[in-house]
Design an enzyme around this catalytic site. Structure first.
Site, short mmCIF file in Angstrom:
data_model
loop_
_atom_site.label_atom_id
_atom_site.label_comp_id
_atom_site.label_asym_id
_atom_site.label_seq_id
_atom_site.Cartn_x
_atom_site.Cartn_y
_atom_site.Cartn_z
N ASP A 146 -1.91 9.99 -10.05
CA ASP A 146 -1.66 8.71 -11.01
C ASP A 146 -0.40 8.68 -11.60
OD1 ASP A 146 -4.56 8.43 -11.05
OD2 ASP A 146 -4.71 9.81 -12.82
N HIS A 173 -5.10 14.63 -8.59
CA HIS A 173 -5.34 13.38 -8.67
C HIS A 173 -4.34 12.76 -10.26
CE1 HIS A 173 -8.41 12.29 -6.07
NE2 HIS A 173 -9.07 13.45 -6.46
N GLU A 228 -4.57 2.42 -4.22
CA GLU A 228 -3.16 2.36 -4.14
C GLU A 228 -2.54 1.23 -3.52
OE1 GLU A 228 -4.73 4.49 -0.30
OE2 GLU A 228 -5.39 4.25 -2.51
N ASN A 261 -2.83 13.20 -3.49
CA ASN A 261 -3.85 13.61 -4.10
C ASN A 261 -4.51 14.97 -3.70
OD1 ASN A 261 -4.03 11.51 -6.08
ND2 ASN A 261 -5.35 10.14 -4.80
N ASP A 278 0.82 -1.29 -0.01
CA ASP A 278 0.10 -0.07 0.11
C ASP A 278 1.02 1.13 0.11
OD1 ASP A 278 -3.10 0.70 0.81
OD2 ASP A 278 -1.61 2.11 1.77
#
Length: 261
Positions: free
Chosen positions: A156, A152, A182, A147, A139
């Site tokens: 990404d 975002h 994630e 974010n 994770d």
């Protein structure tokens, strides 16, 4: 008709026209013979003319058939080309649909569906061949903050970079997939948990050292990881749950670390 034949015809006509031979005993026979000869010649000429006409008709018909055949052949060739292009498009579409159904759109990794299918298959193989496999769940730490601070799009790009680093640290037959958000899952066939820990910790080090995406400040990206080894007789879901529990333990220990269940 040859020149000699024309001369003979001229001589016979002159003899038949000359009155002095009208009473000759052979005159009547020569006249009938000449008449029959002319009639036969006329019939022969008519037959030849008819034959020439039929031959011309046959040639025209043959030419017409060839032209029609060529036209139909060209149509079939065009249809075949269209069919080939259509089949190629359908193959590309099917491949794209298949890829979309088994791979994550953002990272290109195996998606959850493909991971589950491989986990089922690997679990069955492990039971048949009496070997084991290890499973790691990773994770990205504090990903929501990335974010929230940078948007975002930046998030990404971070996930894509993390993906590349993870794949670079795995063997060809290992499988890395996006479990969701994630979270990532790494399947390591024929691998004990102790060996899997070495691999995962090496990946964690590589992620810590990776440069941030262009245009972003150093983000100090780290990942937490939980590892477990499949136990004989258990389902793949049991193995996944145990890896998830190990990941939770890593987060509770302060993140940026690895725990083995």
């Amino acid at each position: 008709m040859s020149c000699d034949r024309r001369k003979l015809d001229d001589v016979i006509e002159e003899l038949l026209k000359d009155p002095q031979y009208a009473e000759h005993p052979l005159y009547d026979a020569l006249n009938r013979l000449w008449s029959q000869s002319r009639q036969q010649l006329e019939r022969l000429e008519r037959l030849t003319h008819i034959s020439d006409g039929f031959q011309k008709m046959a040639r025209d018909e043959t030419t017409s058939l060839e032209q029609r055949y060529d036209r139909q052949l060209r149509k079939l060739e065009r249809a075949a080309r269209i069919s080939d292009r259509y089949q190629e498009m359908m193959r590309d579409l099917n491949n794209a649909l298949k890829d979309a159904s088994t791979h994550d759109q953002l990272t290109g990794l195996a998606n959850r569906r493909m991971l589950v299918e491989r986990l089922k298959a690997e679990t069955q193989r492990a039971e048949r061949q009496s070997h084991s496999y290890s499973l790691a769940m990773l994770d990205v730490d504090h990903f929501k903050q990335i974010n929230d601070r940078f948007g975002h799009d930046a998030g990404d790009r971070v996930l894509i970079d993390v993906t590349k680093t993870m794949q670079a640290g795995l063997r060809e037959y290992d499988l890395c997939g996006r479990w969701g958000g994630e979270e990532f899952l790494i399947l390591l066939p024929h691998t004990l948990a102790t060996d899997a820990q070495v691999v995962i910790e090496r990946i964690q080090d590589a992620i810590r050292q990776q440069t941030p995406p262009e245009g972003l400040p150093p983000l100090g990206i780290t990942v937490s990881a939980g590892i477990t080894e499949h136990q004989r007789g258990e389902s793949f879901s049991d193995t996944v749950n145990r890896a998830d529990e190990a990941l939770l333990a890593a987060k509770q220990a302060g993140r940026n670390c690895c725990r083995v269940a």
